[in-house]
Motif scaffolding. Structure first.
Motif, PDB file in Angstrom:
ATOM      1  N   THR A 114      35.795  43.482  31.886  1.00 45.62           N
ATOM      2  CA  THR A 114      35.424  43.408  33.306  1.00 45.62           C
ATOM      3  C   THR A 114      36.615  43.720  34.194  1.00 45.62           C
ATOM      4  O   THR A 114      36.506  44.468  35.169  1.00 45.62           O
ATOM      5  CB  THR A 114      34.861  42.014  33.630  1.00 45.62           C
ATOM      6  OG1 THR A 114      33.760  41.732  32.765  1.00 45.62           O
ATOM      7  CG2 THR A 114      34.381  41.952  35.075  1.00 45.62           C
ATOM      8  N   TRP A 138      42.703  37.585  39.604  1.00 40.16           N
ATOM      9  CA  TRP A 138      41.266  37.856  39.732  1.00 40.16           C
ATOM     10  C   TRP A 138      40.482  37.228  38.596  1.00 40.16           C
ATOM     11  O   TRP A 138      39.405  36.658  38.813  1.00 40.16           O
ATOM     12  CB  TRP A 138      41.026  39.367  39.772  1.00 40.16           C
ATOM     13  CG  TRP A 138      39.615  39.719  40.162  1.00 40.16           C
ATOM     14  CD1 TRP A 138      39.129  39.865  41.429  1.00 40.16           C
ATOM     15  CD2 TRP A 138      38.512  39.958  39.271  1.00 40.16           C
ATOM     16  NE1 TRP A 138      37.787  40.183  41.391  1.00 40.16           N
ATOM     17  CE2 TRP A 138      37.383  40.242  40.075  1.00 40.16           C
ATOM     18  CE3 TRP A 138      38.375  39.960  37.889  1.00 40.16           C
ATOM     19  CZ2 TRP A 138      36.130  40.526  39.543  1.00 40.16           C
ATOM     20  CZ3 TRP A 138      37.122  40.237  37.343  1.00 40.16           C
ATOM     21  CH2 TRP A 138      36.026  40.512  38.161  1.00 40.16           C
ATOM     22  N   VAL A 142      38.044  34.628  40.130  1.00 38.06           N
ATOM     23  CA  VAL A 142      36.744  35.277  40.307  1.00 38.06           C
ATOM     24  C   VAL A 142      35.948  35.333  39.010  1.00 38.06           C
ATOM     25  O   VAL A 142      34.853  34.786  38.919  1.00 38.06           O
ATOM     26  CB  VAL A 142      36.905  36.704  40.894  1.00 38.06           C
ATOM     27  CG1 VAL A 142      35.527  37.361  41.061  1.00 38.06           C
ATOM     28  CG2 VAL A 142      37.629  36.661  42.227  1.00 38.06           C
ATOM     29  N   TYR A 143      36.505  35.987  37.982  1.00 33.67           N
ATOM     30  CA  TYR A 143      35.677  36.184  36.791  1.00 33.67           C
ATOM     31  C   TYR A 143      35.305  34.873  36.113  1.00 33.67           C
ATOM     32  O   TYR A 143      34.127  34.642  35.802  1.00 33.67           O
ATOM     33  CB  TYR A 143      36.356  37.103  35.772  1.00 33.67           C
ATOM     34  CG  TYR A 143      35.438  37.296  34.576  1.00 33.67           C
ATOM     35  CD1 TYR A 143      34.394  38.208  34.631  1.00 33.67           C
ATOM     36  CD2 TYR A 143      35.560  36.503  33.431  1.00 33.67           C
ATOM     37  CE1 TYR A 143      33.504  38.339  33.572  1.00 33.67           C
ATOM     38  CE2 TYR A 143      34.677  36.629  32.375  1.00 33.67           C
ATOM     39  CZ  TYR A 143      33.650  37.553  32.450  1.00 33.67           C
ATOM     40  OH  TYR A 143      32.755  37.649  31.412  1.00 33.67           O
ATOM     41  N   VAL A 146      32.565  32.940  38.083  1.00 37.02           N
ATOM     42  CA  VAL A 146      31.274  33.633  38.108  1.00 37.02           C
ATOM     43  C   VAL A 146      30.654  33.681  36.718  1.00 37.02           C
ATOM     44  O   VAL A 146      29.439  33.500  36.561  1.00 37.02           O
ATOM     45  CB  VAL A 146      31.439  35.053  38.692  1.00 37.02           C
ATOM     46  CG1 VAL A 146      30.142  35.860  38.539  1.00 37.02           C
ATOM     47  CG2 VAL A 146      31.834  34.985  40.166  1.00 37.02           C
ATOM     48  N   THR A 178      25.368  40.927  36.858  1.00 34.71           N
ATOM     49  CA  THR A 178      26.100  40.345  37.985  1.00 34.71           C
ATOM     50  C   THR A 178      27.520  39.964  37.582  1.00 34.71           C
ATOM     51  O   THR A 178      28.483  40.357  38.228  1.00 34.71           O
ATOM     52  CB  THR A 178      25.370  39.093  38.515  1.00 34.71           C
ATOM     53  OG1 THR A 178      25.168  38.164  37.439  1.00 34.71           O
ATOM     54  CG2 THR A 178      24.034  39.463  39.128  1.00 34.71           C
ATOM     55  N   ASN A 183      30.148  42.437  39.566  1.00 33.59           N
ATOM     56  CA  ASN A 183      31.384  41.704  39.840  1.00 33.59           C
ATOM     57  C   ASN A 183      32.580  42.658  39.878  1.00 33.59           C
ATOM     58  O   ASN A 183      33.366  42.672  40.841  1.00 33.59           O
ATOM     59  CB  ASN A 183      31.571  40.658  38.747  1.00 33.59           C
ATOM     60  CG  ASN A 183      32.446  39.497  39.162  1.00 33.59           C
ATOM     61  OD1 ASN A 183      32.833  39.371  40.317  1.00 33.59           O
ATOM     62  ND2 ASN A 183      32.757  38.634  38.220  1.00 33.59           N
ATOM     63  N   ALA A 187      34.788  44.176  43.227  1.00 31.89           N
ATOM     64  CA  ALA A 187      36.251  44.070  43.254  1.00 31.89           C
ATOM     65  C   ALA A 187      36.897  45.447  43.379  1.00 31.89           C
ATOM     66  O   ALA A 187      37.914  45.610  44.084  1.00 31.89           O
ATOM     67  CB  ALA A 187      36.747  43.366  41.993  1.00 31.89           C
ATOM     68  N   VAL A 374      26.933  36.243  44.120  1.00 29.01           N
ATOM     69  CA  VAL A 374      28.078  36.826  43.418  1.00 29.01           C
ATOM     70  C   VAL A 374      28.776  37.850  44.307  1.00 29.01           C
ATOM     71  O   VAL A 374      30.014  37.890  44.365  1.00 29.01           O
ATOM     72  CB  VAL A 374      27.634  37.457  42.088  1.00 29.01           C
ATOM     73  CG1 VAL A 374      28.794  38.212  41.439  1.00 29.01           C
ATOM     74  CG2 VAL A 374      27.106  36.386  41.141  1.00 29.01           C
ATOM     75  N   TYR A 377      30.845  35.990  47.129  1.00 26.05           N
ATOM     76  CA  TYR A 377      31.992  35.269  46.573  1.00 26.05           C
ATOM     77  C   TYR A 377      33.061  36.244  46.084  1.00 26.05           C
ATOM     78  O   TYR A 377      34.252  36.095  46.398  1.00 26.05           O
ATOM     79  CB  TYR A 377      31.536  34.371  45.428  1.00 26.05           C
ATOM     80  CG  TYR A 377      32.671  33.621  44.775  1.00 26.05           C
ATOM     81  CD1 TYR A 377      33.152  32.441  45.323  1.00 26.05           C
ATOM     82  CD2 TYR A 377      33.271  34.101  43.609  1.00 26.05           C
ATOM     83  CE1 TYR A 377      34.210  31.759  44.730  1.00 26.05           C
ATOM     84  CE2 TYR A 377      34.325  33.426  43.016  1.00 26.05           C
ATOM     85  CZ  TYR A 377      34.788  32.256  43.578  1.00 26.05           C
ATOM     86  OH  TYR A 377      35.847  31.586  43.001  1.00 26.05           O
ATOM     87  N   THR A 378      32.641  37.238  45.314  1.00 26.27           N
ATOM     88  CA  THR A 378      33.614  38.183  44.753  1.00 26.27           C
ATOM     89  C   THR A 378      34.306  38.975  45.841  1.00 26.27           C
ATOM     90  O   THR A 378      35.533  39.176  45.795  1.00 26.27           O
ATOM     91  CB  THR A 378      32.904  39.136  43.774  1.00 26.27           C
ATOM     92  OG1 THR A 378      32.337  38.376  42.705  1.00 26.27           O
ATOM     93  CG2 THR A 378      33.881  40.158  43.202  1.00 26.27           C
ATOM     94  N   THR A 382      38.284  38.360  46.241  1.00 27.53           N
ATOM     95  CA  THR A 382      39.074  39.547  45.885  1.00 27.53           C
ATOM     96  C   THR A 382      39.875  40.038  47.082  1.00 27.53           C
ATOM     97  O   THR A 382      41.040  40.441  46.947  1.00 27.53           O
ATOM     98  CB  THR A 382      38.165  40.669  45.373  1.00 27.53           C
ATOM     99  OG1 THR A 382      37.361  40.189  44.293  1.00 27.53           O
ATOM    100  CG2 THR A 382      38.987  41.858  44.888  1.00 27.53           C
TER     101      THR A 382
END
Length: 423
Positions: A114, A138, A142-143, A146, A178, A183, A187, A374, A377-378, A382
């Motif tokens: 990802t 990140w 983030v990852y 999520v 997602t 995602n 980013a 998602v 938020y991402t 980011t």
């Protein structure tokens, strides 16, 4: 270990090897699409981002993603008892299940890939040191959260609580429409905006090696059997239909892209063919176990068209997504996740009923909530990471470095030795 566990473990080992092929596949695909002076840097971005993510996954990422949800809120896993994945050594494997350490490695690869997908947006203009810092930040901010929302399921015995999208919202995202593709695409869009356009955009030059890119895309197709099929967790109906739908959607995606490309550009290109395959693969990823083969044909074909249509947005809207991570991952990922609301077949392993099979609009609404949550938020987190890096260590290389190329200036190497040819 009982015989069922042994069989399921054998399948997951095979799937893990297959999905690992996506790492060199992604590096070759992105490297071949890069300009000659940046091929090695682009491949280093894929491998470097993967490596940083893998280290963090072992330290605390596994716990944040698949650990017991803190406070039962479904927002983030608790890493305290899983630091270094030490607790997985010698852990008891329930009857019919797969050793937890194998699931941890399988999911590690998801996380690293990802991050690598995001690297497609930054070709030829981002500092490698800044990229490595970004990758770690990140993945952590983030990852891992999520992926907890989407991939962490409540334990059947109630011992652990999973993420809110999987268990409270009950959205369907089989293998990461997602959590992975949208995602990463979001980013990539944010990084492209913060980095700005490459010199001479949109006339920046041609891909350095299309045959390499096509080989890389082919490896991604092979690895996707493990990506989707392995998400079943063992040998079962979900594994079979996921593998079948993966291939069907990939072929349909190729045709969808080429049909539109032939109409619009009067040519069916090799780059278009491999791009269509990837668009179809991304589109089917969230729906792999919830639609019929006919549904996979529809999703793949339309996802190829969606990816082609999204390609032109970067010039119209002015963001420079260099290797089209946004067009090929974000938009087909959104499309495939939404398509479940229409095409989910109750005869499939997921058992959901889409609108075209007599279902109501509830499933489509559920899928939409997952997408919006998602995305927002991402995008916001980011943007915060990119902004902090920009005002501290800086994101972009100097103009002179960009002109010369990042291979020789940042890595002291060149992809091709042309001295003998010149002689």
């Amino acid at each position: 270990m009982d015989i069922t566990s042994q069989v399921n473990t054998a399948w997951m080992l095979t799937a893990t090897v297959a999905v690992t092929l996506m790492l060199p596949g992604l590096a070759l695909y992105y490297g071949g699409l890069s300009r000659t002076k940046n091929i090695l840097n682009t491949m280093m971005i894929v491998f470097g981002g993967f490596a940083v993510t893998a280290v963090l996954w072992v330290l605390f990422g596994y716990g944040l993603t698949l650990g017991d949800s803190v406070g039962g809120a479904g927002l983030i896993g608790d890493p305290t008892s899983l630091f270094g994945m030490q607790a997985l050594l010698g852990a008891e494997t329930p009857e019919g299940a797969v050793p937890p350490i194998l699931i941890a490695v399988f999911q590690l690869i998801f996380a690293g890939l990802t991050v690598g997908i995001i690297g497609g947006a930054v070709e030829g203009r981002m500092k490698f040191s800044s990229w490595l810092i970004f990758s770690g930040a990140w993945a952590t901010l983030v990852y891992f959260p999520v992926a907890h929302w989407v991939f962490a399921f409540d334990a059947p015995d109630g011992a652990t609580t999973g993420g809110w999208i999987a268990n409270s919202l009950h959205a369907i995202d089989f293998a990461g429409g997602t959590a992975v593709h949208m995602n990463a695409g979001v980013a990539a869009l944010v990084l492209a905006l913060f980095l700005g356009k490459r010199q001479h955009f949109p006339n920046v030059g041609r891909p350095g090696n299309l045959p390499i890119a096509i080989v890389g895309g082919g490896l991604l197709l092979v690895g996707w059997y493990g990506f989707n099929g392995g998400s079943s967790g063992g040998i079962n109906d979900s594994a079979g239909i996921a593998v079948a739908n993966t291939l069907i959607a990939a072929c349909a995606g190729l045709l969808g892209w080429l049909v539109v490309e032939r109409i619009v550009r009067k040519a069916a290109t090799s780059l278009g063919a491999i791009s269509g395959i990837l668009g179809g693969l991304v589109g089917i990823t969230p729906a792999a176990n919830s639609v019929s083969p006919g549904g996979a044909l529809s999703i793949g074909f339309l996802a190829g068209i969606v990816a082609f249509a999204a390609l032109g947005l970067k010039e119209k809207l002015g963001y420079d997504d260099a290797l089209d991570a946004v067009a090929i991952h974000m938009f087909p990922g959104i499309f495939g996740t939404l398509a479940i609301g229409f095409l989910a077949d109750p005869a499939s392993p997921a058992g959901a009923r889409g609108i075209l099979f007599g279902g109501d609009w509830g499933l489509l609404g559920t899928q939409s909530v997952a997408i919006v949550s998602v995305f927002v938020y991402t995008f916001l987190v980011t943007a915060l990471i990119a902004w902090l890096l920009k005002i501290t260590v800086g994101l972009r290389v100097t103009d002179n470095t960009e002109t010369i190329g990042l291979d020789i200036t940042l890595h002291a190497e060149t992809a091709y030795d042309l001295d003998d040819v010149r002689s």
